[in-house]
Scaffold this motif. Structure first.
Motif, PDB file in Angstrom:
ATOM      1  N   GLY A 146     -18.554  18.205 -15.846  1.00  0.00           N
ATOM      2  CA  GLY A 146     -19.742  18.900 -16.319  1.00  0.00           C
ATOM      3  C   GLY A 146     -20.773  17.915 -16.849  1.00  0.00           C
ATOM      4  O   GLY A 146     -20.647  16.697 -16.698  1.00  0.00           O
ATOM      5  N   ASP A 147     -21.773  18.469 -17.505  1.00  0.00           N
ATOM      6  CA  ASP A 147     -22.865  17.650 -18.052  1.00  0.00           C
ATOM      7  C   ASP A 147     -22.455  17.154 -19.439  1.00  0.00           C
ATOM      8  O   ASP A 147     -22.846  17.724 -20.457  1.00  0.00           O
ATOM      9  N   GLU A 148     -21.663  16.077 -19.469  1.00  0.00           N
ATOM     10  CA  GLU A 148     -21.092  15.589 -20.729  1.00  0.00           C
ATOM     11  C   GLU A 148     -21.891  14.404 -21.274  1.00  0.00           C
ATOM     12  O   GLU A 148     -22.415  13.586 -20.511  1.00  0.00           O
ATOM     13  N   SER A 149     -21.923  14.313 -22.578  1.00  0.00           N
ATOM     14  CA  SER A 149     -22.532  13.143 -23.227  1.00  0.00           C
ATOM     15  C   SER A 149     -22.010  13.032 -24.651  1.00  0.00           C
ATOM     16  O   SER A 149     -21.528  14.013 -25.239  1.00  0.00           O
ATOM     17  N   ILE A 150     -22.094  11.836 -25.194  1.00  0.00           N
ATOM     18  CA  ILE A 150     -21.753  11.611 -26.591  1.00  0.00           C
ATOM     19  C   ILE A 150     -22.927  10.904 -27.260  1.00  0.00           C
ATOM     20  O   ILE A 150     -23.683  10.172 -26.602  1.00  0.00           O
ATOM     21  N   SER A 151     -23.070  11.122 -28.525  1.00  0.00           N
ATOM     22  CA  SER A 151     -24.119  10.430 -29.279  1.00  0.00           C
ATOM     23  C   SER A 151     -23.599  10.094 -30.666  1.00  0.00           C
ATOM     24  O   SER A 151     -22.811  10.849 -31.249  1.00  0.00           O
ATOM     25  N   VAL A 152     -24.032   8.964 -31.153  1.00  0.00           N
ATOM     26  CA  VAL A 152     -23.646   8.485 -32.485  1.00  0.00           C
ATOM     27  C   VAL A 152     -24.927   8.151 -33.240  1.00  0.00           C
ATOM     28  O   VAL A 152     -25.848   7.549 -32.672  1.00  0.00           O
ATOM     29  N   ARG A 153     -24.966   8.545 -34.503  1.00  0.00           N
ATOM     30  CA  ARG A 153     -26.148   8.242 -35.323  1.00  0.00           C
ATOM     31  C   ARG A 153     -25.687   7.803 -36.705  1.00  0.00           C
ATOM     32  O   ARG A 153     -24.784   8.412 -37.299  1.00  0.00           O
ATOM     33  N   PHE A 154     -26.316   6.761 -37.218  1.00  0.00           N
ATOM     34  CA  PHE A 154     -26.004   6.243 -38.549  1.00  0.00           C
ATOM     35  C   PHE A 154     -27.309   6.025 -39.302  1.00  0.00           C
ATOM     36  O   PHE A 154     -28.252   5.430 -38.768  1.00  0.00           O
ATOM     37  N   THR A 186     -25.278   8.282 -44.060  1.00  0.00           N
ATOM     38  CA  THR A 186     -24.824   9.434 -43.278  1.00  0.00           C
ATOM     39  C   THR A 186     -24.487   8.941 -41.876  1.00  0.00           C
ATOM     40  O   THR A 186     -25.254   8.190 -41.272  1.00  0.00           O
ATOM     41  N   ALA A 187     -23.334   9.371 -41.359  1.00  0.00           N
ATOM     42  CA  ALA A 187     -22.925   9.029 -39.999  1.00  0.00           C
ATOM     43  C   ALA A 187     -22.515  10.305 -39.280  1.00  0.00           C
ATOM     44  O   ALA A 187     -21.900  11.194 -39.886  1.00  0.00           O
ATOM     45  N   SER A 188     -22.873  10.401 -38.000  1.00  0.00           N
ATOM     46  CA  SER A 188     -22.513  11.599 -37.241  1.00  0.00           C
ATOM     47  C   SER A 188     -22.116  11.229 -35.818  1.00  0.00           C
ATOM     48  O   SER A 188     -22.586  10.230 -35.251  1.00  0.00           O
ATOM     49  N   PHE A 189     -21.232  12.063 -35.263  1.00  0.00           N
ATOM     50  CA  PHE A 189     -20.781  11.914 -33.875  1.00  0.00           C
ATOM     51  C   PHE A 189     -20.911  13.279 -33.207  1.00  0.00           C
ATOM     52  O   PHE A 189     -20.464  14.293 -33.758  1.00  0.00           O
ATOM     53  N   GLN A 201     -19.701  14.986 -39.003  1.00  0.00           N
ATOM     54  CA  GLN A 201     -20.615  14.238 -39.866  1.00  0.00           C
ATOM     55  C   GLN A 201     -19.923  13.873 -41.175  1.00  0.00           C
ATOM     56  O   GLN A 201     -19.121  14.646 -41.701  1.00  0.00           O
ATOM     57  N   THR A 202     -20.240  12.700 -41.678  1.00  0.00           N
ATOM     58  CA  THR A 202     -19.709  12.263 -42.961  1.00  0.00           C
ATOM     59  C   THR A 202     -20.818  11.601 -43.771  1.00  0.00           C
ATOM     60  O   THR A 202     -21.781  11.068 -43.193  1.00  0.00           O
ATOM     61  N   ARG A 203     -20.674  11.665 -45.085  1.00  0.00           N
ATOM     62  CA  ARG A 203     -21.672  11.083 -45.968  1.00  0.00           C
ATOM     63  C   ARG A 203     -20.995  10.201 -47.008  1.00  0.00           C
ATOM     64  O   ARG A 203     -19.862  10.465 -47.413  1.00  0.00           O
ATOM     65  N   TYR A 204     -21.730   9.181 -47.442  1.00  0.00           N
ATOM     66  CA  TYR A 204     -21.250   8.291 -48.497  1.00  0.00           C
ATOM     67  C   TYR A 204     -22.330   8.148 -49.558  1.00  0.00           C
ATOM     68  O   TYR A 204     -23.500   7.945 -49.234  1.00  0.00           O
TER      69      TYR A 204
END
Length: 208
Positions: A146-154, A186-189, A201-204
């Motif tokens: 399918g139309d798959e993707s991953i993204s990471v943001r920090f 803040t970090a998210s996947f 998502q996680t926060r510090y």
């Protein structure tokens, strides 16, 4: 340079009254329970602010979907409009030497605190200075089809200074104290497959 005039509430807000308990620096060991008056201040002046920012964005050739950015900022506000609260008014007047705030404290004939006026006032200068850091990455993948993707943001913010100064008082930098941590991150996947989306998502928050 930007000017912000006092709002109607800063000038005409109706006075409120309650009791406030604390310790009197001029009478150690003696608790006080004075009246606390809050409200607007018709003598308040407009505040002036200067904002300085510089930033950089980097996108490496080896990964077009990878982005880095860094932004430095500094915000100076002269005659900042604020309400300090009873305890801070007393501490800044008697301990830090901000004698202009002593006018907001009224004592009785025995020298005991009778009233504290927590009105909107002009602070000589406030400074906020720090750095914003951000990294983001996105790429298509093939795992389930399918139309798959991953993204990471920090994202991270480093607070170098958040200070306020009064005439005759030492500048107080509150970065790293109480509600002003030095680091916030803040970090998210995110995994996406067509209409399906899953996010983690996680926060510090740095200790204060």
């Amino acid at each position: 340079e930007h000017m912000r005039r006092a709002g109607l509430g800063h000038i005409t807000q109706g006075a409120g009254f309650n009791l406030q308990q604390g310790q009197d620096p001029l009478n150690p060991g003696l608790a006080y329970i004075p009246g606390l008056t809050t409200g607007g201040n018709p003598d308040i002046r407009p505040e002036l602010s200067d904002t300085w920012t510089v930033g950089m964005v980097f996108q490496p050739d080896v990964a077009n979907d990878l982005n880095f950015s860094v932004d430095f900022y500094e915000i100076k506000i002269t005659d900042a409009i604020d309400q300090l609260g009873a305890l801070e008014i007393i501490d800044r007047c008697y301990i830090q030497g901000a004698t202009e705030l002593c006018n907001l404290i009224e004592r009785n004939d025995q020298g005991l605190i009778r009233s504290i006026f927590n009105l909107y006032i002009n602070i000589s200068e406030t400074v906020t200075k720090g750095v914003d850091l951000e990294m983001s990455y996105r790429r298509p993948i093939e795992i389930f089809g399918g139309d798959e993707s991953i993204s990471v943001r920090f994202f991270a913010n480093y607070l170098d200074e958040i200070s306020s100064a009064f005439v005759g008082a030492e500048i107080l930098n509150e970065a790293g104290q109480l509600e002003y941590p030095k680091w916030l991150t803040t970090a998210s996947f995110t995994y996406t497959n067509g209409p399906f989306r899953m996010n983690w998502q996680t926060r510090y928050r740095d200790k204060t």
